[in-house]
Structures are given as structure tokens and as C-alpha cells.
Enzyme design. Structure first.
Site, PDB file in Angstrom:
ATOM      1  N   ASP A   1      -3.506   2.272  -5.569  1.00 15.17           N
ATOM      2  CA  ASP A   1      -2.251   2.314  -4.823  1.00 15.17           C
ATOM      3  C   ASP A   1      -2.029   1.075  -3.952  1.00 15.17           C
ATOM      4  O   ASP A   1      -1.225   1.098  -3.021  1.00 15.17           O
ATOM      5  CB  ASP A   1      -2.187   3.564  -3.941  1.00 15.17           C
ATOM      6  N   GLU A   2      -2.715  -0.022  -4.269  1.00 14.92           N
ATOM      7  CA  GLU A   2      -2.563  -1.256  -3.508  1.00 14.92           C
ATOM      8  C   GLU A   2      -2.491  -2.448  -4.451  1.00 14.92           C
ATOM      9  O   GLU A   2      -3.082  -2.428  -5.537  1.00 14.92           O
ATOM     10  CB  GLU A   2      -3.733  -1.473  -2.547  1.00 14.92           C
TER      11      GLU A   2
ATOM     12  N   ASP B   1       0.864  -1.189   0.000  1.00 13.61           N
ATOM     13  CA  ASP B   1       0.000   0.000   0.000  1.00 13.61           C
ATOM     14  C   ASP B   1       0.894   1.230   0.000  1.00 13.61           C
ATOM     15  O   ASP B   1       1.785   1.362   0.850  1.00 13.61           O
ATOM     16  CB  ASP B   1      -0.905  -0.036   1.235  1.00 13.61           C
TER      17      ASP B   1
END
Length: 417
Positions: A115-116, A9
Site C-alpha cells: 500500500d505504499e 501511503d
């Protein structure tokens, strides 16, 4: 040989992209010290000092700034706050490049959000003798290439990886690894409200069952959980015991959608029904177009309004007797929801959704309307928009002052490029 699952993350992703893209901050930023970042926030309109905070650096958060806070509130907490407009093209491009790095280092990979990403690898093995070292190498590579910090959680399954990822955000090393032996000693003592994915169900577990910790939830009989939550009871029972049978799905982003929605934040509060109706119609047109592109139809249509200052509002849905992907057919149901639930407060954001989707393999005929002709019309409109842009053909109502289509066409993800 066992598989280890990881979740990576990015820290304050939008804000980190902005800081990393500005060379004036490079000389004092370090990977280990997040407080070496400037107090920067990404927000709607710095010049007008309006909008909400989309992302903030740890330095800004240390001053009390939080995501979804109005920019005015944020500026009141930190007079030296650096405010920048969102640049979605930059964030999407950076996201794609980071995801490629993760996939290169761990081929068994699944993108989870912008974003993960989940990844998995066998351990112990020749390639990955030490799971923590493997995660640290990925973490360091992301920093070296993009100057963006990340946190990584490692565990025996995806759900536990999500739990360890939350803890990694507070760990100085940025990496937390749990094994099966850690479930009783590390998972069970955590608060019931720390269980990822439960949302409001955590409050029910606390109030109805008296569960204070995840360990307390693990002691609740499966039958009682099923009686209260239905199928979700089985999921909660498994999670409380640290179990999750879901696998890495590299094609998750290509899977058919279960629901499609579109949302926009308005430049001012709308009080007139006709103004809100224009926005609803625009959003519905886009939802239906995306549904048709996926080759699907939906049975349940939903409307959500958020009131002035982005506080209050409602979210309601209506289940239909037939499947549809046509704005003309769904629009009256949305207006019925508007008239039933809107209390005439100023509207600042509108969202339209269509779910309970299924493959659109058949065409249901109607005695009173030529649906074949309607389908051919929408196909033609879809093709024109696909070739020449979403504003190449639009409703006349979108040219009114309330119309948002022209403004939205200049944005990505609801924000300026």
C-alpha cells in the site's frame, strides 16, 4: 532542475478496501472526513470471535481499537464494531490497480509495499509546476477511482519523504512538502523516536548519547556514531542532517532477495515438540523452495516462536559453514535452535528464515552423501508443485493434526482468499 521525491501511503488499506467494496456505506463517506467511515475491522474469524485485528478504520481506532489487538479486546472497546474476514485477493488486486495509477501519473516510480510507493519528478517543470497540486491530483484520482484515502509526503529525498508522509497522516490536507530549508526548522525539532528506520537504535541514541531530538543527533560527531553503531552510524548521521542518496529503483521487487522467511499463526497453542516440528518442517520446505526458485542459497537459518496470546517468544539464528537450499540439511539446525531456546510455553506462531543469500552457481560435493541426486530430487518436487500446486506432493507428517500445509494452501499471505 531539482528532483522531488514523494511517498504515497494508503490509509488503513485492508479496512479501506472492505468499506469501499460495500455500497451501503457509499452514501455518507467523504474523502475529507475519515470519520465518515463505519467502525470496521478486518480480523481473523468473526464467527468464532478470535484472531487479531489486521486493520481498522479511523472510526474504529477512535474507539481505542488498534492493529495487532486481539479481536476479543477490540469488541470490548466498541460494541457496534463491524468485523469482516480478510480477503487477500481483493487487497492484492486493488493494490496492483493503485500501483498502476501511480506509475501512470509518475513514471519514475518504485513500489515500496502493498500500500505504499515512492515516486519522483522534476520541479519546477512544465508538467509539474506546483508539487503540492501534483500530489493532490494523485490523491484525488485514487479516491475517485477506488474510494480509498491516501496520504502523500514530498521532500528532496526518499528518507525525508518517509518523514513527511508520517506527518501527512495527521495533516487535514493529506499532503506535506518539505524543502532543504525545512530541515533545521521542521526536522531537527522532532523527537529522536520519530526518526524513521531506526527501531531500537533510537533508544540507544536517547539513553547513551542523551539525544532527545533529531537535531541533537545531528550534533553527535560522526566518529562517535560509527564507534557505537558501525556502518549504521554513517546512515544515522546522514539522516539526522536530512540526507539520503538512494534513488528510485523501478526494479526493486525484481532484485535478488537478501533473505527469505515464512510465518504462520497456529489455530491453537502447540505444546508438544513433535507438533511444532511438523510446522517448522513445512515452513522450511517452502522457504527452501522459494530460495531455489530465486537461484540462491543461504548461510544463516533462523527460527522465531511467538507464544500464547501472541506475546513473548524468541527469535534466534545460526550461521552455517556452508551455503544450502536444502530442507534436509537445514532442518537439524532449526531443531537445535528449538531445543536450545524454547521454554515449553504454548506456541501460537512460528517463523522460519534463511538469509545471507548468494547466487547458487556451484554445487558443493560431500564425501558421505550424493548431493547431485538430492538436487535432482528437489528440482523434480519443485516442478511438480509449480505445475499442480503446493499440496500436490507433501510430507506424510503434514497429514497429522498439527500439519498446517493444507489450511495454508487455501490462503494468500496467511489469510483466507
Amino acid at each position: 532542475m531539482k528532483m522531488i521525491y514523494g511517498l504515497i501511503d494508503m490509509q488503513s488499506f485492508y479496512a479501506s478496501c472492505e468499506v469501499a467494496a460495500r455500497p451501503e456505506y457509499a452514501c455518507w463517506r467523504t474523502e475529507e472526513d475519515s470519520m465518515s467511515d463505519p467502525p470496521l475491522v478486518v480480523a481473523g474469524d468473526p464467527e468464532r470471535r478470535s484472531g487479531i485485528v489486521l486493520a481498522a478504520t479511523p472510526t474504529a481506532k477512535a474507539k481505542g481499537v488498534a492493529n495487532a489487538m486481539t479481536l476479543g479486546e477490540a469488541l470490548g472497546m466498541a460494541d457496534n464494531l463491524i468485523v469482516v474476514k480478510p480477503r487477500m485477493e481483493l487487497y492484492i488486486e486493488t493494490s496492483v490497480r493503485i500501483q498502476q495509477v501511480v506509475q501512470t501519473m509518475f513514471p519514475l516510480y518504485e513500489q515500496f509495499s502493498v500500500d505504499e510507493a515512492f515516486f519522483s519528478f522534476p520541479s519546477p517543470s512544465h508538467l509539474f509546476p506546483d508539487p503540492v497540486e501534483a500530489a493532490q491530483e494523485l490523491k484525488g484520482t485514487i479516491w475517485d477511482l477506488f474510494r480509498i484515502r491516501c496520504r502523500i509526503g514530498l521532500a528532496p529525498n526518499k528518507w525525508l519523504a518517509k518523514m513527511t508522509n508520517k506527518l501527512a497522516k495527521k495533516d487535514p490536507s493529506g499532503v506535506v512538502w518539505w524543502t532543504e530549508e525545512d530541515i533545521e526548522t521542521k526536522l531537527h525539532p522532532l523527537s529522536v523516536f520519530e526518526m524513521w528506520g531506526l527501531k531500537k537504535r533510537a533508544q540507544v541514541l536517547h539513553d547513551f548519547f542523551g539525544a532527545r531530538t533529531i537535531g541533537d543527533v545531528a550534533q553527535i560527531p560522526l566518529y562517535d556514531l560509527q564507534h557505537k553503531f558501525g556502518v549504521w552510524g554513517i546512515v544515522i548521521h546522514r539522516w539526522s542532517h536530512g540526507e539520503d542518496h538512494s534513488l528510485i529503483n523501478p526494479d526493486s521487487y525484481d532484485a535478488p532477495h537478501k533473505g527469505i522467511s515464512h510465518r504462520t499463526t497456529l489455530p491453537r497453542d502447540f505444546y508438544k515438540r513433535d507438533e511444532v516440528a511438523v510446522v517448522i518442517r513445512e515452513l522450511l520446505d517452502e522457504v527452501c523452495r522459494r530460495t531455489r526458485v530465486q537461484g540462491q542459497k543461504g548461510r544463516r537459518v533462523g527460527l522465531s516462536l511467538t507464544y500464547a496470546n501472541l506475546k513473548g517468544g524468541f527469535s534466534k539464528a545460526r550461521t552455517l559453514t556452508t551455503m544450502s537450499d536444502q530442507s534436509k540439511e537445514l532442518y537439524p539446525h532449526l531443531m537445535a535452535l528449538l531445543d536450545r531456546w524454547w521454554d515449553k510455553s504454548g506456541v501460537r506462531a512460528v517463523s522460519v528464515s534463511l538469509d545471507q543469500l548468494e547466487a547458487s552457481s556451484t554445487l558443493q560435493l560431500d564425501l558421505f552423501e550424493d548431493r547431485t541426486k538430492l538436487r535432482e530430487l528437489t528440482r523434480t518436487v519443485d516442478e511438480i508443485k509449480s505445475r499442480f500446486g503446493e499440496t500436490s506432493i507433501m510430507r506424510a507428517a503434514s497429514l497429522k493434526q498439527a500439519g498446517q500445509l493444507l489450511a495454508r494452501s487455501k490462503k494468500i499471505g496467511g489469510h483466507f482468499r
